[in-house]
Design a protein around this motif. Structure first.
Motif, PDB file in Angstrom:
ATOM      1  N   UNK A 114     -10.617 -14.490   2.188  1.00 28.48           N
ATOM      2  CA  UNK A 114     -10.075 -13.476   1.269  1.00 28.48           C
ATOM      3  C   UNK A 114      -8.885 -14.015   0.482  1.00 28.48           C
ATOM      4  N   UNK A 115      -8.122 -14.908   1.098  1.00 33.39           N
ATOM      5  CA  UNK A 115      -6.995 -15.496   0.383  1.00 33.39           C
ATOM      6  C   UNK A 115      -7.483 -16.302  -0.813  1.00 33.39           C
ATOM      7  N   UNK A 116      -8.498 -17.133  -0.615  1.00 35.67           N
ATOM      8  CA  UNK A 116      -8.986 -17.977  -1.704  1.00 35.67           C
ATOM      9  C   UNK A 116      -9.661 -17.159  -2.790  1.00 35.67           C
ATOM     10  N   UNK A 117     -10.381 -16.117  -2.382  1.00 37.06           N
ATOM     11  CA  UNK A 117     -10.973 -15.224  -3.386  1.00 37.06           C
ATOM     12  C   UNK A 117      -9.855 -14.533  -4.172  1.00 37.06           C
ATOM     13  N   UNK A 118      -8.827 -14.090  -3.462  1.00 34.59           N
ATOM     14  CA  UNK A 118      -7.694 -13.444  -4.120  1.00 34.59           C
ATOM     15  C   UNK A 118      -6.983 -14.379  -5.078  1.00 34.59           C
ATOM     16  N   UNK A 119      -6.844 -15.643  -4.687  1.00 37.86           N
ATOM     17  CA  UNK A 119      -6.218 -16.624  -5.578  1.00 37.86           C
ATOM     18  C   UNK A 119      -7.044 -16.777  -6.854  1.00 37.86           C
ATOM     19  N   UNK A 120      -8.376 -16.781  -6.694  1.00 41.30           N
ATOM     20  CA  UNK A 120      -9.236 -16.856  -7.868  1.00 41.30           C
ATOM     21  C   UNK A 120      -9.063 -15.654  -8.779  1.00 41.30           C
ATOM     22  N   UNK A 121      -8.989 -14.462  -8.173  1.00 43.50           N
ATOM     23  CA  UNK A 121      -8.737 -13.255  -8.961  1.00 43.50           C
ATOM     24  C   UNK A 121      -7.409 -13.347  -9.705  1.00 43.50           C
ATOM     25  N   UNK A 122      -6.396 -13.850  -9.004  1.00 43.15           N
ATOM     26  CA  UNK A 122      -5.074 -13.952  -9.626  1.00 43.15           C
ATOM     27  C   UNK A 122      -5.117 -14.871 -10.844  1.00 43.15           C
ATOM     28  N   UNK A 123      -5.726 -16.025 -10.688  1.00 46.92           N
ATOM     29  CA  UNK A 123      -5.804 -16.980 -11.794  1.00 46.92           C
ATOM     30  C   UNK A 123      -6.608 -16.421 -12.960  1.00 46.92           C
ATOM     31  N   UNK A 124      -7.565 -15.556 -12.649  1.00 48.84           N
ATOM     32  CA  UNK A 124      -8.389 -14.962 -13.692  1.00 48.84           C
ATOM     33  C   UNK A 124      -7.696 -13.800 -14.383  1.00 48.84           C
ATOM     34  N   UNK A 125      -7.020 -12.938 -13.600  1.00 51.61           N
ATOM     35  CA  UNK A 125      -6.523 -11.676 -14.125  1.00 51.61           C
ATOM     36  C   UNK A 125      -5.097 -11.759 -14.636  1.00 51.61           C
ATOM     37  N   UNK A 126      -4.240 -12.558 -13.992  1.00 56.38           N
ATOM     38  CA  UNK A 126      -2.836 -12.591 -14.404  1.00 56.38           C
ATOM     39  C   UNK A 126      -2.649 -12.933 -15.887  1.00 56.38           C
ATOM     40  N   UNK A 127      -3.417 -13.869 -16.451  1.00 52.98           N
ATOM     41  CA  UNK A 127      -3.240 -14.141 -17.889  1.00 52.98           C
ATOM     42  C   UNK A 127      -3.450 -12.915 -18.768  1.00 52.98           C
ATOM     43  N   UNK A 233      -4.940  -3.673 -19.440  1.00 52.47           N
ATOM     44  CA  UNK A 233      -6.062  -4.620 -19.284  1.00 52.47           C
ATOM     45  C   UNK A 233      -6.171  -5.191 -17.871  1.00 52.47           C
ATOM     46  N   UNK A 234      -5.036  -5.574 -17.283  1.00 50.96           N
ATOM     47  CA  UNK A 234      -5.062  -6.127 -15.935  1.00 50.96           C
ATOM     48  C   UNK A 234      -5.527  -5.113 -14.908  1.00 50.96           C
ATOM     49  N   UNK A 235      -5.075  -3.872 -15.028  1.00 50.54           N
ATOM     50  CA  UNK A 235      -5.507  -2.826 -14.103  1.00 50.54           C
ATOM     51  C   UNK A 235      -7.004  -2.579 -14.223  1.00 50.54           C
ATOM     52  N   UNK A 236      -7.515  -2.593 -15.444  1.00 53.20           N
ATOM     53  CA  UNK A 236      -8.955  -2.403 -15.660  1.00 53.20           C
ATOM     54  C   UNK A 236      -9.745  -3.521 -14.989  1.00 53.20           C
ATOM     55  N   UNK A 237      -9.271  -4.759 -15.093  1.00 50.39           N
ATOM     56  CA  UNK A 237      -9.964  -5.878 -14.470  1.00 50.39           C
ATOM     57  C   UNK A 237      -9.901  -5.801 -12.944  1.00 50.39           C
ATOM     58  N   UNK A 238      -8.761  -5.387 -12.391  1.00 52.34           N
ATOM     59  CA  UNK A 238      -8.674  -5.197 -10.938  1.00 52.34           C
ATOM     60  C   UNK A 238      -9.664  -4.137 -10.472  1.00 52.34           C
ATOM     61  N   UNK A 239      -9.786  -3.065 -11.235  1.00 49.86           N
ATOM     62  CA  UNK A 239     -10.724  -2.008 -10.880  1.00 49.86           C
ATOM     63  C   UNK A 239     -12.168  -2.479 -11.013  1.00 49.86           C
ATOM     64  N   UNK A 240     -12.450  -3.251 -12.048  1.00 54.28           N
ATOM     65  CA  UNK A 240     -13.809  -3.775 -12.233  1.00 54.28           C
ATOM     66  C   UNK A 240     -14.196  -4.683 -11.069  1.00 54.28           C
ATOM     67  N   UNK A 241     -13.235  -5.498 -10.601  1.00 56.39           N
ATOM     68  CA  UNK A 241     -13.505  -6.369  -9.461  1.00 56.39           C
ATOM     69  C   UNK A 241     -13.784  -5.545  -8.208  1.00 56.39           C
ATOM     70  N   UNK A 242     -13.025  -4.464  -8.027  1.00 49.07           N
ATOM     71  CA  UNK A 242     -13.246  -3.617  -6.853  1.00 49.07           C
ATOM     72  C   UNK A 242     -14.608  -2.930  -6.922  1.00 49.07           C
ATOM     73  N   UNK A 243     -14.968  -2.430  -8.073  1.00 51.79           N
ATOM     74  CA  UNK A 243     -16.264  -1.775  -8.217  1.00 51.79           C
ATOM     75  C   UNK A 243     -17.406  -2.756  -7.975  1.00 51.79           C
ATOM     76  N   UNK A 244     -17.199  -3.995  -8.342  1.00 51.62           N
ATOM     77  CA  UNK A 244     -18.243  -5.006  -8.183  1.00 51.62           C
ATOM     78  C   UNK A 244     -18.414  -5.405  -6.731  1.00 51.62           C
ATOM     79  N   UNK A 245     -17.309  -5.522  -5.991  1.00 51.71           N
ATOM     80  CA  UNK A 245     -17.370  -6.047  -4.624  1.00 51.71           C
ATOM     81  C   UNK A 245     -17.125  -5.006  -3.545  1.00 51.71           C
ATOM     82  N   UNK A 246     -16.405  -3.927  -3.906  1.00 55.27           N
ATOM     83  CA  UNK A 246     -16.002  -2.885  -2.954  1.00 55.27           C
ATOM     84  C   UNK A 246     -15.165  -3.465  -1.822  1.00 55.27           C
ATOM     85  N   UNK A 247     -14.397  -4.504  -2.126  1.00 51.64           N
ATOM     86  CA  UNK A 247     -13.546  -5.138  -1.129  1.00 51.64           C
ATOM     87  C   UNK A 247     -12.125  -5.186  -1.642  1.00 51.64           C
ATOM     88  N   UNK A 248     -11.209  -4.675  -0.813  1.00 51.55           N
ATOM     89  CA  UNK A 248      -9.821  -4.494  -1.235  1.00 51.55           C
ATOM     90  C   UNK A 248      -8.939  -5.693  -0.923  1.00 51.55           C
TER      91      UNK A 248
END
Length: 271
Positions: A114-127, A233-248
């Motif tokens: 989950x840490x590595x997946x989260x790091x990937x999300x961060x690198x994708x969404x933070x910009x 935009x960032x909040x929308x992407x976080x929500x889209x990721x949650x809807x896609x995976x259902x993992x918090x």
């Protein structure tokens, strides 16, 4: 044994907070509008209440700008907001016959998954957060004008203990509580109550991004709009990721570095 399984088996705990399970409890009358509406607005409303209450105290002490001074403390009283949300989440989850832990769903810590997946999300969404902030500032005030950041980045005085607190404790509680409130609790329940996934998504996205207008609040429409546009935009992407995976859990790991950066900026500008 149950907690060990929860950390290793995909999907464990997810079924209790799945869209189908939430829809079934809604149909059975275990979920009404009260909990989702209260939790949807709690963070925004409490942020205003705490800032105004602290501003009143500063006014009584003779501060020339009590609202600005109170706003500098938002990460400190932010934990009170978290505790209120966690209490509400626990209470309303109990009325459904589930636990607060069940809202979080599966956590996969083996090999740091989950840490590595989260790091990937961060690198994708933070910009997108950074780019949206830059774009909103350019749109509202033009190039080279840093006026909209002055309320956030102006030098203010916080005791050393308050700065240490924001750097060491605040962000640990803030990120998981925020993600659980909007994503794991409110979103699936509004989806079931409205029967329109797109409407639930828009409502939650509005409040998810909009809460940042109150942290801290300033009576300036350009500042408020800037804060909303910077976070949407960032909040929308976080929500889209949650809807896609259902993992918090991965989203919490992605959220933590953003809040740590905010804590560091706050500490630097209160030195």
């Amino acid at each position: 044994m149950k907690s060990a399984i929860a950390c290793t088996v995909p999907g464990f705990g997810l079924q209790l907070n799945s869209f189908s399970a939430v829809a079934a409890r809604t149909a059975n009358g275990k979920i009404g509008w009260t909990g989702p509406v209260i939790l949807l607005m709690t963070r925004t409303v409490l942020a205003l209440i705490f800032q105004f209450a602290l501003a009143l105290a500063f006014r009584l002490k003779g501060s020339p700008s009590p609202m600005r001074e109170a706003g500098g403390w938002w990460m400190v009283y932010g934990t009170l907001i978290d505790l209120a949300c966690l209490s509400g989440l626990r209470y309303f989850a109990h009325t459904e016959g589930i636990r607060l832990r069940d809202l979080a769903g599966p956590i996969q810590l083996r090999w740091g998954r989950d840490f590595w997946i989260g790091l990937g999300y961060y690198l994708l969404i933070f910009p997108f957060f950074f780019g949206a902030a830059m774009g909103a500032r350019y749109f509202l005030s033009g190039p080279g004008d840093n006026t909209l950041n002055q309320y956030l980045l102006r030098v203010h005085t916080l005791p050393l203990a308050a700065s240490v607190y924001t750097l060491s404790i605040w962000w640990i509680i803030w990120s998981p509580t925020e993600e659980t409130t909007y994503q794991a609790y409110v979103l699936p329940r509004l989806r079931a109550l409205t029967g329109r996934p797109w409407l639930a998504f828009l409502i939650v996205a509005f409040f998810f991004a909009g809460q940042h207008c109150m942290m801290p609040f300033a009576a300036d429409w350009r500042y408020l709009l800037f804060r909303f546009l910077a976070f949407l935009p960032g909040c929308v992407l976080l929500m889209a990721a949650y809807l896609r995976t259902r993992r918090l859990a991965p989203l919490v790991f992605a959220h933590w570095p953003m809040d740590i950066a905010g804590a560091i900026i706050t500490a630097v500008y209160s030195s």
